[in-house]
Design an enzyme around this catalytic site. Sequence first.
Site, PDB file in Angstrom:
ATOM      1  N   ASP B 155      -9.406  -0.339   6.017  1.00 20.27           N
ATOM      2  CA  ASP B 155      -8.786  -1.257   4.797  1.00 20.27           C
ATOM      3  C   ASP B 155      -7.740  -0.206   3.994  1.00 20.27           C
ATOM      4  O   ASP B 155      -8.244   0.758   3.279  1.00 20.27           O
ATOM      5  CB  ASP B 155      -9.992  -1.481   3.834  1.00 20.27           C
ATOM      6  CG  ASP B 155     -10.760  -2.243   4.386  1.00 20.27           C
ATOM      7  OD1 ASP B 155     -10.836  -2.500   5.434  1.00 20.27           O
ATOM      8  OD2 ASP B 155     -11.663  -3.003   3.323  1.00 20.27           O
ATOM      9  N   LYS B 218      -6.400  -8.671   2.087  1.00 21.11           N
ATOM     10  CA  LYS B 218      -7.826  -8.482   1.018  1.00 21.11           C
ATOM     11  C   LYS B 218      -6.970  -8.370  -0.195  1.00 21.11           C
ATOM     12  O   LYS B 218      -5.986  -7.844  -0.490  1.00 21.11           O
ATOM     13  CB  LYS B 218      -8.276  -7.139   1.324  1.00 21.11           C
ATOM     14  CG  LYS B 218      -9.390  -6.576   0.694  1.00 21.11           C
ATOM     15  CD  LYS B 218     -10.221  -5.259   1.376  1.00 21.11           C
ATOM     16  CE  LYS B 218     -11.217  -4.724   0.238  1.00 21.11           C
ATOM     17  NZ  LYS B 218     -11.641  -3.454   0.655  1.00 21.11           N
ATOM     18  N   LYS B 254     -10.189 -11.573   2.918  1.00 17.47           N
ATOM     19  CA  LYS B 254     -11.232 -10.600   2.571  1.00 17.47           C
ATOM     20  C   LYS B 254     -10.913 -10.594   0.666  1.00 17.47           C
ATOM     21  O   LYS B 254     -10.407  -9.797   0.302  1.00 17.47           O
ATOM     22  CB  LYS B 254     -11.202  -9.342   2.875  1.00 17.47           C
ATOM     23  CG  LYS B 254     -12.470  -8.563   2.182  1.00 17.47           C
ATOM     24  CD  LYS B 254     -12.644  -7.109   2.903  1.00 17.47           C
ATOM     25  CE  LYS B 254     -13.707  -6.454   2.204  1.00 17.47           C
ATOM     26  NZ  LYS B 254     -13.717  -5.016   3.042  1.00 17.47           N
TER      27      LYS B 254
END
Lengths: 752, 318
Positions: B155, B218, B254
Amino acid sequence: MAATRAGPRAREIFTSLEYGPVPESHACALAWLDTQDRCLGHYVNGKWLKPEHRNSVPCQDPITGENLASCLQAQAEDVAAAVEAARMAFRSWSVHPGVVRAQHLTRLAKVIQKHQRLLWTLESLVTGRAVREVRDGDVQLAQQLLHYHAIQASTQEEALAGWEPMGVIGLILPPTFSFLEMMWRICPALAVGCTVVALVPPASPTPLLLAQLSGELGPFPGILNVISGSASLVPVLASQPGIQKVAFCGALEGGLRLLIQESVWDEAMRRLQERMGRLRSGRGLDGAVDMGARGAAACDLVQRFVREAQSQGAQVLQAGDVPSERPFYPPTLVSNLPPASPSKGSSSVPWPVVVASPFRTAKEALLVANGTPRGGSASVWSERLGQALELGYGLQVGTVWINAHGLRDPSVPTGGCKESGCSWHGGPDGLYEYLRPSGTPARLSCLSKNLNYDTFGLAVPSTLPAGPEIGPSPAPPYGLFIGGRFQAPGARSSKPIRDSSGNLHGYVAEGGAKDIRGAVEAAHQAFPGWAGQSPGARAALLWALAAALERRKSTLASRLERQGVELKAAEAEVELSARRLRAWGARVQAQGHTLQVAGLRGPVLRLREPLGVLAVVCPDEWPLLAFVSLLAPALAYGNTVVTVPSAACPLLALEVCQDMATLFPAGLANVVTGDRDHLTRCLALHQDVQAMWYFGSAQGSQFVEWASAGNLKPVWASRGCPRAWDQEAEGAGPELGLRAARTKALWLPMGD
Amino acid sequence: MSAHNRGTELDLSWISKIQVNHPAVLRRAEQIQARRTVKKEWQAAWLLKAVTFIDLTTLSGDDTSSNIQRLCYKAKYPIREDLLKALNMHDKGITTAAVCVYPARVCDAVKALKAAGCNIPVASVATGFPAGQTHLKTRLEEIRLAVEDGATEIDVVINRSLVLTGQWEALYDEIRQFRKACGEAHLKTILATGELGSLTNVYKASMIAMMAGSDFIKTSTGKETVNATFPVAIVMLRAIRDFFWKTGNKIGFKPAGGIRSAKDSLAWLSLVKEELGDEWLKPELFRIGASTLLSDIERQIYHHVTGRYAAYHDLPMS
């Protein structure tokens, strides 16, 4: 661990991830119907009225067809009883101070808040509408409406000084409506001191519940009375003595028309279809559906429309998660409908249909959008501010949302133009619908049965030469003042005008239907230019006319003298006329304002827009002052005008025309002399006249109101009552300003 | 997990014509929460599904191997066995989608998961998380080290200053390099939408991230003041849809930060279902970054099964 409650389906749902039913319990709605033994009567004067020997109509669940209750159908005497109750209630309700009414409305809002589940489940149950819509939208807005109007009532004495409540209001609701439509109308009426008799179609329990909630509050049981009955009772209600106004409400908004620019057509259609595919339809009482169903009749209507469209070669796309059985109908997108097809011509698109058509430029979109008889509301979607505002200002509708749709707020006036009607709900405009200037005589509800609509003003009495003219010379030019110059009348005949001693004062041209047509056309041509002028520029022209009147004072005064006015009074009339022109020029400088609405980031603009071509039939008396007093506000607000001057002495208006010929753009103000009834007939029956003011006989007023129903143009008729034109209140009061323009609400949500 | 997003060329003409209509997005966000709910068995099934989307996360300064071990055990057994049995779901192999930790804790997580005998992926935040204000060289090195330690999902946070100053090419190049440094690991790009200034910037950053080869986009790090919100999510989901329509590549989504209640998680599921459709409702394309959400879901399941609300000591902590 306690016993297991889980069912067997979880596994399946875990894989499919489908939505399940979210039933809203409507036990309380049924329990309420049980309190009436499933038989609903009328609610009059704080009590249930269940007369014997009445037909009854079943109230059914529109989706299952299950009988929920039976509803008694009113007869004429029930209507009379309701109106009588409202009249009695008006006597006390209207004389109480505003704060008392404010308290009562606030208490009603609180009662609604406490019993909202009953209200929303009942409404959803009997209408089939999605409960979410009623719960989160209508019920909340109903309370806001009561609170807003409570505030208006509490400040009524100061803010609305000079106005008084009209009296008993008859409210007529269409076969399909939301109870909210009733709230938009009863809240302002009750706030200003009127009382209401609502005639609801059979099988509408929600208004009865509201009336009960209001009635049970105590001291003022008769202010809201609800009777249910068929449309045949409408004339009965309208002609009840004591009814001061009848308010209509159109059927619930149906489908939509969507105009999409060609350059983004494919993209927009693709997104629209994608989104439609995700809509869920189902029982209204399911908390997770987007749309309910509106019963078998609505289903038939839309089926016919879609079949018709298909037969004309339109593309029809239906999508969504919709139960297959009747009366459910999927959201439907119709495109490629040929421009001249009958279903396109009929202005209404049934629910739940959207008819999409492409356009090339914003100008073209405006032409298409304005090219329908409807004028309720529209939304504009554009990221370009200039373009969005251009369209927002140009659309001939009552409400425009820029980059939003369907927002409503009690403080924002909602209304329309053209066939969407000319009354206003909400905001200050909504209050004036139920007020009249203090001292105005009450409306007599009995219509003359002797008036023959077919022949009123049809024929012009023939006139013969009555001798040579003798009078102050020079006489004004002969002819009808149309399109900026004096023209010979189509009929090529003249009408003699006599002075106060019966001598011939002069001849004026005898106008007819063709002249009216020409005058309206000229006024239409002048309209865009005049409406586009700034208020300042309009004021300058009115001021110039005022100066010209003063220069012409001696001629005007001597003509008035011949009509029997004393010289001093005649001069005063000329001076007052000039003052009126100046006053209205100055008044329109400060028009329109910005509203701030709860829950919306950004302003709502309340605009005052001209009506269009305004027809004015002047009273016989005050041949100069009344003419100018009516002309001034009409022009100041940007209208163009076709005027029929005083029949007794049109010469004064023609004198003024000489100055208008040199000062005004052609067609701005047109003056047609001739037989008053005949010209009135021509104007009232003209579909392209946007509003009409009539100051004359009761019969003429009745005709004008009847004839104007053809295009639902707003009418202001004096019904034979004289007006004190020299008094400020009646000759130049705020009523004229209200009547001379219409309101448009422009919503401008913001955000980046 | 599916194959990587290979990305596309940088298409600046696409970026430049983007306009997001702010009021319309807000309205849609408002509606969607009110219009979709699920009850009873549907709720239980949806909540169990939500568990399988969770990236069970701990990103604290005081993380040590012991609480990482506990986290991994919870990831493997997210819901009490007897509750799953009651729902007849005990054989579905319900675990969270991944565990998500700081780079220095990747080794601990890999070891703990191996000990528990499961192949739940380990995700690591990287590139100067959460601010991204370190040198590009160290940011890239951080990715490589985390991958070496066994993280299979990375991430990354983007450099917000590049968005705010409109340096789209530079942003594209940076994410390209992240992509390369990830090797076989999946790249999840955190846009830190709370710090991008406008929804139009959110859309543009989403599009750049997808063009540059992100497998997921995300919303936030969970450390900004504004985290995963519905309006932002709608903009990102529309960007994902547009990218799919244009290139045929499905990119994952996400949301992270501030999703704490079971009810919230249901709203997120229905949002994705409404905006992208059922094919996005699988762990390969949808994750929820959360730390405390799981215990609330377990409490709701407990209530569904037993009809009683659980005391905190009734359910194992993570």
